[in-house]
Design a protein around this motif. Structure first.
Motif, PDB file in Angstrom:
ATOM      1  N   ILE A  52      21.553 -52.670  81.370  1.00 46.80           N
ATOM      2  CA  ILE A  52      22.392 -51.897  82.292  1.00 46.80           C
ATOM      3  C   ILE A  52      22.985 -52.843  83.318  1.00 46.80           C
ATOM      4  CG2 ILE A  52      22.476 -49.950  83.886  1.00 46.80           C
ATOM      5  CD1 ILE A  52      19.906 -48.922  82.551  1.00 46.80           C
ATOM      6  N   THR A  60      22.815 -42.995  86.832  1.00 50.22           N
ATOM      7  CA  THR A  60      23.713 -42.731  85.703  1.00 50.22           C
ATOM      8  C   THR A  60      22.918 -42.551  84.415  1.00 50.22           C
ATOM      9  OG1 THR A  60      25.479 -44.015  86.743  1.00 50.22           O
ATOM     10  CG2 THR A  60      25.656 -43.629  84.373  1.00 50.22           C
ATOM     11  N   VAL A  61      21.918 -43.391  84.233  1.00 49.92           N
ATOM     12  CA  VAL A  61      20.994 -43.280  83.095  1.00 49.92           C
ATOM     13  C   VAL A  61      19.580 -43.401  83.632  1.00 49.92           C
ATOM     14  CG1 VAL A  61      22.598 -44.168  81.358  1.00 49.92           C
ATOM     15  CG2 VAL A  61      21.161 -45.760  82.632  1.00 49.92           C
ATOM     16  N   SER A  62      18.615 -43.038  82.822  1.00 46.89           N
ATOM     17  CA  SER A  62      17.225 -43.096  83.249  1.00 46.89           C
ATOM     18  C   SER A  62      16.805 -44.531  83.555  1.00 46.89           C
ATOM     19  CB  SER A  62      16.323 -42.514  82.159  1.00 46.89           C
ATOM     20  OG  SER A  62      14.957 -42.684  82.498  1.00 46.89           O
ATOM     21  N   LEU A  68      14.881 -44.341  78.085  1.00 48.04           N
ATOM     22  CA  LEU A  68      16.204 -44.831  77.726  1.00 48.04           C
ATOM     23  C   LEU A  68      16.279 -45.186  76.243  1.00 48.04           C
ATOM     24  CD1 LEU A  68      18.919 -45.392  79.062  1.00 48.04           C
ATOM     25  CD2 LEU A  68      18.105 -47.704  79.589  1.00 48.04           C
ATOM     26  N   TRP A  71      16.302 -41.934  74.252  1.00 45.66           N
ATOM     27  CA  TRP A  71      17.615 -41.291  74.426  1.00 45.66           C
ATOM     28  C   TRP A  71      18.629 -41.903  73.478  1.00 45.66           C
ATOM     29  CZ3 TRP A  71      21.996 -43.810  76.665  1.00 45.66           C
ATOM     30  CH2 TRP A  71      23.090 -42.967  76.954  1.00 45.66           C
ATOM     31  N   THR A  72      18.665 -43.215  73.410  1.00 43.65           N
ATOM     32  CA  THR A  72      19.586 -43.906  72.505  1.00 43.65           C
ATOM     33  C   THR A  72      19.271 -43.578  71.052  1.00 43.65           C
ATOM     34  OG1 THR A  72      19.716 -45.739  74.093  1.00 43.65           O
ATOM     35  CG2 THR A  72      20.539 -46.151  71.874  1.00 43.65           C
ATOM     36  N   ILE A 154      25.354 -51.145  78.785  1.00 47.51           N
ATOM     37  CA  ILE A 154      26.009 -50.090  79.564  1.00 47.51           C
ATOM     38  C   ILE A 154      26.596 -50.733  80.810  1.00 47.51           C
ATOM     39  CG2 ILE A 154      25.701 -47.875  80.736  1.00 47.51           C
ATOM     40  CD1 ILE A 154      23.229 -47.399  78.998  1.00 47.51           C
ATOM     41  N   VAL A 164      30.168 -48.412  77.084  1.00 47.08           N
ATOM     42  CA  VAL A 164      28.992 -48.865  76.325  1.00 47.08           C
ATOM     43  C   VAL A 164      29.435 -49.714  75.139  1.00 47.08           C
ATOM     44  CG1 VAL A 164      27.683 -46.785  76.955  1.00 47.08           C
ATOM     45  CG2 VAL A 164      28.868 -46.874  74.764  1.00 47.08           C
ATOM     46  N   THR A 190      30.453 -39.195  80.866  1.00 49.50           N
ATOM     47  CA  THR A 190      29.052 -39.507  81.154  1.00 49.50           C
ATOM     48  C   THR A 190      28.553 -40.579  80.198  1.00 49.50           C
ATOM     49  OG1 THR A 190      28.234 -37.842  79.611  1.00 49.50           O
ATOM     50  CG2 THR A 190      28.695 -37.112  81.870  1.00 49.50           C
ATOM     51  N   ALA A 191      27.343 -41.063  80.458  1.00 47.46           N
ATOM     52  CA  ALA A 191      26.742 -42.046  79.570  1.00 47.46           C
ATOM     53  C   ALA A 191      26.580 -41.472  78.159  1.00 47.46           C
ATOM     54  CB  ALA A 191      25.388 -42.491  80.122  1.00 47.46           C
ATOM     55  N   GLU A 192      26.186 -40.206  78.075  1.00 51.08           N
ATOM     56  CA  GLU A 192      26.029 -39.578  76.769  1.00 51.08           C
ATOM     57  C   GLU A 192      27.361 -39.474  76.040  1.00 51.08           C
ATOM     58  OE1 GLU A 192      24.418 -35.358  74.860  1.00 51.08           O
ATOM     59  OE2 GLU A 192      23.599 -36.108  76.752  1.00 51.08           O
TER      60      GLU A 192
END
Length: 211
Positions: A52, A60-62, A68, A71-72, A154, A164, A190-192
């Motif tokens: 990051i 923004t992300v965990s 993390l 999530w990915t 990121i 990303v 968003t990051a997602e």
């Protein structure tokens, strides 16, 4: 039989690589030609490297690395299964379950050193990663291909949007050969959403239009 095996391997590798060999010498964004592995099992190896950039706003992300990583893994697995259902994808959660059942004889899929494959110059999977992948896929059904997300970066791009870059490759674990590689990129939202756009470059849907 051995000659036929080599011919089949070469044919699949040729189908999977949609760009020229010269283009593969530098980072490019390109789709995975899943028709070459349709009907086959492909293991989705867990990611274990997420970077990051300091410019990314806090929250923004965990901040928890394990969260993390999961999530990915989840977004990549969901993208693969929904956008390329012709392949039998073996998700990270299933690989972990199989490893636990192996009683120490099967490597931990989260700790095989897969991030080493982020190096674009690598044309083959080095040991011990290669041997660990072979053991893992042997208990996962005896399949030969593994999709490896080697690293995720990121950051904030020059326009101020979240961006990303996912370094990802497909490896033939029997020969160790890297048969396809891409730097999947996505930005905006968003990051997602940004990661979802990057994953869409790996598994594009016909008539979807540019990302």
């Amino acid at each position: 039989m051995r000659t036929s095996f080599r011919c089949l391997s070469a044919l699949v590798a040729g189908l999977l690589t949609s760009s020229t060999g010269a283009a593969q010498k530098r980072p490019v964004t390109q789709p995975l030609v899943t028709a070459a592995v349709a009907g086959q099992g492909v293991a989705l190896i867990p990611i274990n490297m997420v970077v990051i950039d300091p410019e990314v706003p806090a929250g923004t992300v965990s901040a928890d690395r394990a969260t993390l990583f999961r999530w990915t893994d989840s977004l990549l697995a969901d993208g693969a299964m929904s956008r390329a259902p012709e392949v039998t994808w073996i998700p990270p959660a299933e690989l972990r379950r199989l490893a636990r059942r192996g009683g120490g004889l099967v490597p931990n899929p989260d700790q095989m050193g897969q991030s080493v494959m982020r190096g674009w110059s690598l044309k083959s999977v080095p040991d011990p990663l290669r041997s660990n992948l072979r053991k893992l896929l042997a208990v996962a059904g005896g399949w030969r291909y593994a999709l490896i997300p080697a690293s995720l970066l990121i950051k904030v791009d020059t326009t101020g949007a979240l961006s990303v870059s996912l370094a990802v490759l497909l490896a033939d674990v029997r020969t160790g050969r890297v048969v396809w590689r891409s730097v999947a990129k996505g930005s905006g939202g968003t990051a997602e959403q940004a990661l979802g756009k990057a994953i869409a470059t790996i598994f594009p849907v016909e008539d979807e239009g540019p990302q």
